[in-house]
Design an enzyme around this catalytic site. Structure first.
Site, PDB file in Angstrom:
ATOM      1  N   GLU A 101      35.401  43.035  35.854  1.00  0.00           N
ATOM      2  CA  GLU A 101      36.555  42.949  36.753  1.00  0.00           C
ATOM      3  C   GLU A 101      37.851  43.221  35.988  1.00  0.00           C
ATOM      4  OE1 GLU A 101      36.242  39.223  38.869  1.00  0.00           O
ATOM      5  OE2 GLU A 101      34.792  40.076  40.265  1.00  0.00           O
ATOM      6  N   GLU A 120      28.150  41.763  42.787  1.00  0.00           N
ATOM      7  CA  GLU A 120      28.197  40.298  42.826  1.00  0.00           C
ATOM      8  C   GLU A 120      28.537  39.863  44.234  1.00  0.00           C
ATOM      9  OE1 GLU A 120      31.094  38.363  40.320  1.00  0.00           O
ATOM     10  OE2 GLU A 120      30.625  39.617  38.607  1.00  0.00           O
ATOM     11  N   TRP A 149      36.511  28.340  43.523  1.00  0.00           N
ATOM     12  CA  TRP A 149      37.945  28.509  43.250  1.00  0.00           C
ATOM     13  C   TRP A 149      38.819  28.278  44.468  1.00  0.00           C
ATOM     14  CZ3 TRP A 149      34.625  32.778  43.138  1.00  0.00           C
ATOM     15  CH2 TRP A 149      34.778  33.670  44.186  1.00  0.00           C
ATOM     16  N   GLU A 163      32.780  27.439  35.697  1.00  0.00           N
ATOM     17  CA  GLU A 163      32.190  27.686  37.016  1.00  0.00           C
ATOM     18  C   GLU A 163      30.944  26.833  37.248  1.00  0.00           C
ATOM     19  OE1 GLU A 163      33.506  31.329  38.881  1.00  0.00           O
ATOM     20  OE2 GLU A 163      32.886  32.316  37.031  1.00  0.00           O
TER      21      GLU A 163
HETATM   22  C1  GAL Z   1      33.639  37.120  39.752  1.00  0.00           C
HETATM   23  C2  GAL Z   1      33.373  37.288  38.273  1.00  0.00           C
HETATM   24  C3  GAL Z   1      32.200  36.460  37.791  1.00  0.00           C
HETATM   25  C4  GAL Z   1      32.309  35.074  38.340  1.00  0.00           C
HETATM   26  C5  GAL Z   1      32.366  35.159  39.843  1.00  0.00           C
HETATM   27  C6  GAL Z   1      32.323  33.849  40.568  1.00  0.00           C
HETATM   28  O1  GAL Z   1      34.920  37.442  40.090  1.00  0.00           O
HETATM   29  O2  GAL Z   1      33.137  38.627  37.938  1.00  0.00           O
HETATM   30  O3  GAL Z   1      32.165  36.449  36.386  1.00  0.00           O
HETATM   31  O4  GAL Z   1      33.442  34.454  37.811  1.00  0.00           O
HETATM   32  O5  GAL Z   1      33.543  35.832  40.201  1.00  0.00           O
HETATM   33  O6  GAL Z   1      33.470  33.114  40.459  1.00  0.00           O
END
Ligand code: GAL
Length: 693
Positions: A164, A321, A329, A369
């Site tokens: 990202e 993903e 978050w 996380e």
């Molecule tokens: C994405 C990131 C992952 C993980 C996921 C869940 O933005 O690429 O590494 O952080 O969010 O929060």
């Protein structure tokens, strides 16, 4: 500089270089966080679920290079061999999202600085400035060592550059970034006079006498819109420069392994200009997360999927993903509703993804996380999520023949440009903090509810094959792209332009003479003042519809120049003025919507446009049932997803690949159910539909 040049439409990407033989299924995998017994258990459970691809090593720089210049790939070799033995392909990450602490200690100057000149603290991720030559040299060294080490390993089927890019290091105001920005500006404008003209620095007397005076737009009272927009472009270009540098190393060592990086395409504006980056990847990949409390989250998911498809030139793209359950978050992180894990994965597939990948395989016990969901939750194998994951794995195997097919019969295009979004947020506006994509979302929602698939394409896309083109709040547009919309209409197309479109040119300068600037001649109308509304205010239209948020003082000529007034304002400061107009131009029609309509009224307008332009839904389905068609050379597949809590029926025929059931004319869909029909000739009504062969 990439932002100022418009890429040609991406060539359609096929499956030739795809990392898995079937649809890809798996997720980010972080075995470095676990003891070996757990890793061995992972192999068993991945087999049970049907995982065939994992993304490995995203945050493993310090594992590969525990100290400056000391490399150790023992762990990686062991993992690659183990995964290969279990038939699982690897999407191997370059680890540059995770700067080792020893590097931060040696070179604190690589940290990005915010607009007040404060550096980020070490830790977290992406703690580097994209312009830093120091960081670049360390990054390319580890990438080179990694690529040379794994070259030829049969498990490595794809490269995943960093993670990202721009997520955390998207904008930097450090001294190096300032110097690079000055060079970028000089390369773009060549003379200081041209720069002063473009940015309009006469305003507030900010005129430059030398490029040496240019800075990044850091903490001052209020900024120049041209400078802000160029800083967005510059920052995107710097990140792209980093991506290209890593890519060049990988291409040297493993020329046949496809390369991607995970985008964060949602509503936009995006942190980097993904549409202009897409052709730089071999497979276009996206990370997408829904927001649990959003009742329209499945429609937002569809919006991002429809954007991704344009970036892959209409061909398959990779969902890299998404979440099996809750994120961590948001202020409140809600789990997926029953069946939603499968509906969301199939929603992405319906819109052209050839994968369902997750963050992450196993839920972490530790670290930032620790409460983010995973395919294998903290509760373990005996859990709702893991059962759904296993069911999804079975579905993906059943859908294997869908791989490589493309979304078909798309008759509507929505023009969307990240630069327009950046321009909206660059400088003060009639409504501040507007969200660029909201107008596009509103139209897309109305289309979604009518089972009409739209391509969300950049304004330089070929339009001729679409029956309807929507230009929603396209604030910035070039003369060339505005001309292309006009040509499309003259040749017989129908276009809907909505409020706050065509307002500025490429340097964020207002087009004078009446709004909507670049589209004024096409539409045959002219607005002289915007009249935005407060959150509570509503303005009635004389046809019974209601405007919220935005109205305009618009004039239409009274000389019969072909402008039909579809509706007028019947209240507010603009009472009596035209609100919605339609004009016949050449063989086509150009509509202007000067107000932000309530959703139901926008839906009624969309109904009229669909019927006027002859756009057909993918299938006759009730509201809340998603219907999208994909087609291969020989077959047609209809995805049906019932997002409602009620049973529903779709008028369609074919064999449901998920159950083997043959349906003739009507497909029953239980509440929340999904079906994917191989239509077996049922679709061959003689029309292939425009837009996709
Ligand atoms: C994405 C990131 C992952 C993980 C996921 C869940 O933005 O690429 O590494 O952080 O969010 O929060």
């Amino acid at each position: 500089m990439t932002s100022s040049t418009e890429p040609t439409r991406a060539t359609r990407r096929g499956t030739a270089n795809w990392p898995t033989a079937g649809l890809s299924f798996g997720g980010d995998y972080s075995p470095e966080q676990w003891p070996w017994e757990t890793v061995l258990e992972d192999m068993v459970l991945m087999g049970e679920a049907g995982v065939n691809l994992v993304t490995l090593g995203v945050f493993s720089w310090v594992v590969h290079e525990p100290q400056d210049g000391r490399f150790d790939f023992t762990w990686l070799d062991r993992m690659l061999d183990l995964l290969h033995e279990h038939g699982i392909s690897v999407d191997l990450a370059t680890p540059t999202a995770a700067v080792p602490m020893w590097l931060h200690r040696l070179h604190p100057e690589i940290l990005p600085q915010d607009e007040h000149g404060h550096p980020l603290a070490p830790g977290g991720r992406l703690g580097w400035c994209a312009s830093s030559p120091v960081f670049r040299s360390y990054a390319l060294r580890i990438v080179e060592r990694l690529a040379s080490h794994v070259a030829g390993h049969p498990a490595v089927r794809m490269w995943h550059i960093s993670n990202e890019l721009g997520g955390g290091n998207g904008r930097c105001h450090c001294p190096v970034s300032n110097a690079r920005f000055r060079d970028w500006v000089e390369a773009k404008y060549a003379t200081v006079d041209a720069l002063n003209d473009a940015w309009g620095t006469a305003f507030w007397g900010n005129t430059y006498s030398s490029f040496a005076e240019v800075t990044t737009p850091s903490g001052v009272t209020a900024h120049n819109p041209g400078q802000l927009l160029d800083f967005e472009r510059f920052s995107s270009d710097e990140l792209l420069g980093h991506y290209r540098a890593e890519r060049a190393v990988l291409q040297r060592w493993t020329p046949h392994v496809p390369i991607t990086t995970n985008f964060m395409v949602g509503l936009g504006p995006d942190v980097v200009d993904y549409t202009r980056w897409a052709d730089e990847t071999d497979i276009v990949a996206n990370d997408h997360y829904t927001y649990g409390p959003d009742p329209l989250r499945h429609q937002e998911l569809a919006f991002s999927g429809d954007r991704m498809r344009a970036m892959s030139g209409g061909g398959p793209w990779m969902l890299m993903e998404h979440a099996a359950g809750a994120a961590s978050w948001h202020p409140i992180n809600q789990p997926k509703r029953p069946g939603e894990l499968i509906r969301h994965a199939l929603g992405h597939l319906a819109r052209g993804s050839d994968s369902a990948m997750f963050f992450q395989w196993r839920a972490s016990r530790l670290g930032t996380e620790q409460f983010h969901s995973a395919m294998l939750p903290h509760a373990g194998r005996d859990s709702r999520i893991f059962r759904d994951i296993t069911t999804l794995g079975g579905h993906l195997r059943a859908l294997r023949e869908v791989q490589g097919s493309v979304v078909a019969d798309v008759q509507v295009a929505i023009l969307h440009d990240n630069e327009a979004g950046w321009a909206v947020k660059s400088g003060l506006k009639p409504i501040n903090r507007p969200s660029y994509a909201e107008s596009a979302r509103a139209v897309h929602n109305a289309l979604f509810e009518r089972a009409v698939t739209a391509d969300i394409v950049p304004p330089w896309a070929a339009l001729a094959d679409y029956r309807l083109v929507v230009v929603p709040g396209l604030f910035l547009v070039s003369d060339t792209n505005a001309r292309a919309v006009r040509d499309y209409v003259e040749a017989g197309g129908t276009v809907l332009v909505t409020w706050f479109s065509g307002i500025v040119d490429e340097v964020n300068t207002v087009r004078t003479g009446g709004f909507p600037g670049a589209f004024r001649d096409l539409l045959g109308v002219s607005s002289e003042e915007f009249s935005p509304l407060t959150v509570e205010e509503r303005v009635a239209l004389d046809n019974g519809w209601t405007a919220k948020r935005w109205t305009e003082f618009m004039r239409a000529p009274e000389d019969g120049s072909g402008v039909e007034i579809v509706a007028r304002y019947a209240g507010g400061t603009v009472s009596g003025a035209p609100a919605i107009t339609r004009r016949t131009v050449g063989a086509g029609a150009a509509w202007y919507l000067s107000a932000d309509l309530e959703a139901a009224d926008l839906g009624a307008l969309v109904d009229r446009l669909l019927s006027e332009s002859g756009v057909e839904p993918a299938a006759a389905v009730p509201r809340g049932v998603e219907a999208v068609r994909r087609r291969s050379a020989s077959e047609s597949y209809l995805f049906l997803i019932n997002h409602t809590a009620e049973p529903a029926w779709a008028d369609a025929s074919g064999t449901d690949l998920l159950t083997g059931t043959l349906h003739d004319g009507q497909v029953p869909l239980a509440a929340g159910a999904v079906a994917v029909l191989r239509e077996s000739g049922a679709w061959s009504t003689g029309s292939q539909g425009p837009g996709r062969p």
